[in-house]
Design a protein around this motif. Structure first.
Motif, mmCIF file in Angstrom:
data_model
loop_
_atom_site.group_PDB
_atom_site.id
_atom_site.type_symbol
_atom_site.label_atom_id
_atom_site.label_comp_id
_atom_site.label_asym_id
_atom_site.label_seq_id
_atom_site.Cartn_x
_atom_site.Cartn_y
_atom_site.Cartn_z
ATOM 1 N N ASN A 99 14.565 -5.176 1.344
ATOM 2 C CA ASN A 99 14.168 -4.756 0.005
ATOM 3 C C ASN A 99 12.709 -4.292 0.046
ATOM 4 N N HIS A 100 12.506 -2.989 0.133
ATOM 5 C CA HIS A 100 11.137 -2.471 0.244
ATOM 6 C C HIS A 100 10.389 -2.502 -1.084
ATOM 7 N N LYS A 101 11.106 -2.855 -2.159
ATOM 8 C CA LYS A 101 10.435 -2.922 -3.473
ATOM 9 C C LYS A 101 9.613 -4.214 -3.615
ATOM 10 N N ALA A 102 9.897 -5.176 -2.750
ATOM 11 C CA ALA A 102 9.175 -6.458 -2.839
ATOM 12 C C ALA A 102 7.674 -6.222 -2.649
ATOM 13 N N LYS A 103 6.891 -6.894 -3.476
ATOM 14 C CA LYS A 103 5.434 -6.737 -3.403
ATOM 15 C C LYS A 103 4.883 -7.642 -2.305
ATOM 16 N N PHE A 104 3.875 -7.172 -1.603
ATOM 17 C CA PHE A 104 3.200 -8.005 -0.609
ATOM 18 C C PHE A 104 1.703 -7.779 -0.733
ATOM 19 N N SER A 105 0.930 -8.675 -0.148
ATOM 20 C CA SER A 105 -0.520 -8.463 -0.232
ATOM 21 C C SER A 105 -1.223 -8.967 1.010
ATOM 22 N N THR A 106 -2.432 -8.464 1.205
ATOM 23 C CA THR A 106 -3.349 -8.945 2.227
ATOM 24 C C THR A 106 -4.534 -9.506 1.430
ATOM 25 N N PRO A 107 -5.571 -10.047 2.077
ATOM 26 C CA PRO A 107 -6.720 -10.518 1.280
ATOM 27 C C PRO A 107 -7.396 -9.389 0.496
ATOM 28 N N HIS A 108 -7.117 -8.126 0.867
ATOM 29 C CA HIS A 108 -7.872 -7.016 0.271
ATOM 30 C C HIS A 108 -7.094 -6.169 -0.728
ATOM 31 N N TRP A 109 -5.799 -6.123 -0.644
ATOM 32 C CA TRP A 109 -5.022 -5.227 -1.502
ATOM 33 C C TRP A 109 -3.564 -5.682 -1.532
ATOM 34 N N SER A 110 -2.830 -5.104 -2.479
ATOM 35 C CA SER A 110 -1.395 -5.394 -2.501
ATOM 36 C C SER A 110 -0.625 -4.094 -2.675
ATOM 37 N N SER A 111 0.643 -4.126 -2.327
ATOM 38 C CA SER A 111 1.455 -2.909 -2.349
ATOM 39 C C SER A 111 2.935 -3.294 -2.365
ATOM 40 N N ARG A 112 3.754 -2.325 -2.704
ATOM 41 C CA ARG A 112 5.183 -2.451 -2.411
ATOM 42 C C ARG A 112 5.436 -1.668 -1.130
ATOM 43 N N GLY A 113 6.631 -1.784 -0.583
ATOM 44 C CA GLY A 113 6.929 -1.086 0.667
ATOM 45 C C GLY A 113 7.392 0.349 0.429
ATOM 46 N N PHE A 114 8.003 0.936 1.442
ATOM 47 C CA PHE A 114 8.493 2.321 1.360
ATOM 48 C C PHE A 114 9.937 2.310 1.850
ATOM 49 N N CYS A 115 10.165 2.507 3.106
ATOM 50 C CA CYS A 115 11.530 2.447 3.637
ATOM 51 C C CYS A 115 11.446 2.392 5.160
ATOM 52 N N ASN A 116 12.601 2.276 5.807
ATOM 53 C CA ASN A 116 12.566 2.368 7.272
ATOM 54 C C ASN A 116 13.432 3.538 7.730
ATOM 55 N N GLU A 172 -13.033 1.489 3.213
ATOM 56 C CA GLU A 172 -13.901 2.137 4.209
ATOM 57 C C GLU A 172 -13.128 3.086 5.127
ATOM 58 N N LEU A 173 -11.810 2.917 5.209
ATOM 59 C CA LEU A 173 -11.021 3.785 6.111
ATOM 60 C C LEU A 173 -10.755 5.160 5.501
ATOM 61 N N PHE A 174 -10.962 5.308 4.190
ATOM 62 C CA PHE A 174 -10.546 6.547 3.526
ATOM 63 C C PHE A 174 -11.744 7.245 2.889
ATOM 64 N N ASP A 175 -11.860 8.543 3.126
ATOM 65 C CA ASP A 175 -12.956 9.329 2.557
ATOM 66 C C ASP A 175 -12.677 9.551 1.062
ATOM 67 N N THR A 192 -11.598 7.948 7.922
ATOM 68 C CA THR A 192 -12.879 7.765 8.606
ATOM 69 C C THR A 192 -12.575 7.119 9.970
ATOM 70 N N GLU A 193 -13.648 6.728 10.668
ATOM 71 C CA GLU A 193 -13.466 6.051 11.965
ATOM 72 C C GLU A 193 -13.758 4.554 11.824
ATOM 73 N N PHE A 194 -13.441 3.998 10.660
ATOM 74 C CA PHE A 194 -13.707 2.583 10.378
ATOM 75 C C PHE A 194 -12.989 1.646 11.347
ATOM 76 N N GLU A 195 -11.776 2.017 11.737
ATOM 77 C CA GLU A 195 -10.948 1.168 12.617
ATOM 78 C C GLU A 195 -9.855 2.064 13.203
ATOM 79 N N PRO A 196 -9.223 1.638 14.315
ATOM 80 C CA PRO A 196 -8.184 2.497 14.906
ATOM 81 C C PRO A 196 -6.898 2.488 14.082
#
Ligand code: ABU
Length: 370
Positions: A99-116, A172-175, A192-196
Motif C-alpha cells: 500500500n503505497h498510500k501509507a504515510k511514512f516519515s523520517t526525522p526531517h519530513w514525511s511523505s506517502r509512497g509512489f509505486c513499484n 539542502e539537496l534541492f536548489d 545540489t551536491e549535498f549528498e550522493p
C-alpha cells in the motif's frame, strides 16, 4: 576455453544474480507491479520531471491512489508483457504488492509512497551484486522494501546485496531557485551536491564499462560514490545529454549489443560521446510515432522518446511497442527481430519495457568491450 574463463562461467551459473550488460541472453527478470500505486508527491524534484499537463494534474492529485481508468488498461498490458516474457523462456519474478498510500516519515519530513512499477530505478545489478540506490524522490524512499523477499532470497542463494548510503533528502539537496533550462541554455539540475544520490536507470552497463547521464535524480557525488564503490575493476563514463529535464538514460542512449548504440538524436550529439564510444556503430532512433489518444497524452509521466525504452532479450530480439511502427521497421532494417508488445498505458506509471524491468540474470560473463 582457459581455466579462468571456465571457473567464471561455473560461478555465474550458480549465482541467482548475474548480469553484466544490456544484451546477453536474458534468463531472469524482475517485473514491476501496479497494485497499490499512489500519485507521487508534488515535491519540486518530482514535478520538475513530469511533462506539462500531467504535472498539473499530478500536483492536484498527489497522494491519492491512481484511478481505475489508468490502472486497468496498464495492468492488462503488463499481464501481456509478463506472459510474453515467460513464453520466451524468461523467468519472471515480482515484488510484493504494498500500500503505497501509507504515510511514512523520517526525522526531517514525511511523505506517502509512489509505486513499484519501475524496478530499473531503485536497484542496479552489476555482475553478482544487486545494489539498492539512494533515490532523490522522497516518495520513493522505501520503494525497495517491496523487493526485500526477492533480495533476501537472492542473498541466501549467493548474490551480493548492497545498499548505498540512505540519503537525508533535506532541503539542502534541492536548489530552491531551480527552473528548467530554456532552449539553448546550458543544462542545469535541481540537485545540489549535498549528498550522493542516483537512480540506477541513469546508468547502462557494458561489462567493465558503465555509462551515466547526470540528471535531476543523479548528482556528481552519486556517480563518484558508485565509482569508488565499484573500484578498479570498472570504469564509469559520463555521457553529455541535451535533455532539458533529464531523468534516466534509457530514453536517451542504450547499447543494443557490443559495438551498437541506439541514440536519441534530440539529446545526443555523437561528436560529444566519450571517445571510447566513437568506434561503435551509432543507430539513430527514428522519430517517435505520435500518441494522439488524449488520455494517454495527458496522463503520461514520460516524454515522447519512450519509443526507445525497449528491452533486449538477446543480441537479436528486442521487445518494442507496436504503436511505434517507425521503431519496429527501423529495428528490422538494422537486422533485429522486434517482438511487438503493447505497454503504452504504463507511461502513466513512469516508463515502458526497460523501466518496468530489472534484468537479474543474463547468460554471460564479465568482459571488457573497449
Ligand atoms: N523513466 C524513464 C522515462 C524517461 C522519459 O520520460 O523520457
Amino acid at each position: 576455453m582457459n581455466v579462468h574463463a571456465s571457473v567464471e562461467r561455473a560461478i555465474a551459473a550458480d549465482c541467482p544474480v548475474n548480469s553484466h550488460n544490456e544484451w546477453d541472453p536474458l534468463e531472469e527478470i524482475i517485473v514491476g507491479r501496479l497494485e497499490g500505486s499512489t500519485i507521487p508527491s508534488d515535491h519540486p524534484v518530482v514535478t520538475c520531471n513530469i511533462p506539462g499537463m500531467a504535472a498539473r494534474a499530478q500536483s492536484l492529485a498527489a497522494g491519492f491512489r491512481f484511478p481505475k481508468f489508468m490502472i486497468e488498461p496498464a495492468q492488462q498490458e503488463l499481464d501481456g508483457f509478463i506472459a510474453l516474457l515467460e513464453s520466451l523462456g524468461v523467468k519472471v519474478t515480482r515484488p510484493d504488492a504494498v500500500n503505497h498510500k501509507a504515510k511514512f516519515s523520517t526525522p526531517h519530513w514525511s511523505s506517502r509512497g509512489f509505486c513499484n512499477s519501475c524496478p530499473r530505478d531503485s536497484m542496479l545489478v552489476i555482475g553478482d551484486e544487486i545494489l539498492e540506490t539512494p533515490m532523490a524522490w522522497p516518495c520513493r524512499y522505501f520503494e525497495t522494501h517491496s523487493y526485500r523477499e526477492i533480495l533476501k532470497d537472492y542473498f541466501r542463494r549467493g548474490a551480493r546485496w548492497t545498499s548505498a548510503p540512505k540519503p537525508q533528502l533535506t532541503d539542502e539537496l534541492f536548489d530552491p531557485n531551480f527552473k528548467l533550462p530554456e532552449k539553448g541554455e546550458e543544462i542545469r539540475y535541481i540537485l545540489t551536491e549535498f549528498e550522493p544520490v542516483f537512480d540506477a536507470a541513469d546508468f547502462f552497463r557494458c561489462g567493465r564499462d558503465l555509462f551515466v547521464t547526470r540528471s535531476n535524480v543523479t548528482n556528481a557525488m552519486g556517480i563518484d560514490w558508485l565509482r569508488r564503490h565499484l573500484g578498479d575493476g570498472y570504469r564509469i563514463h559520463e555521457i553529455k545529454s541535451r535533455c532539458p529535464n533529464p531523468m534516466h538514460i534509457d530514453t536517451t542512449i542504450l547499447p543494443l549489443g557490443p559495438g551498437r548504440l541506439l541514440i536519441n538524436p534530440e539529446y545526443i550529439n555523437p561528436d560529444e560521446l566519450p571517445d571510447i564510444l566513437k568506434k561503435w556503430d551509432i543507430l539513430v532512433a527514428p522519430e517517435p510515432d505520435p500518441i494522439n489518444d488524449r488520455i494517454l497524452a495527458i496522463t503520461s509521466m514520460c516524454g515522447k522518446w519512450l519509443s526507445m525504452n525497449i528491452l533486449a532479450i538477446d543480441e537479436k530480439r528486442v521487445i518494442v511497442d507496436p504503436h511505434h511502427t517507425n521503431m519496429m521497421r527501423q529495428m528490422e532494417k538494422w537486422g533485429y527481430e522486434p517482438i511487438p508488445c503493447s505497454l503504452l498505458h504504463y507511461a502513466a506509471f513512469g516508463g515502458a519495457f526497460h523501466c518496468a524491468t530489472l534484468d537479474v540474470r543474463r547468460r554471460g560473463t564479465l568482459e571488457s568491450y573497449f
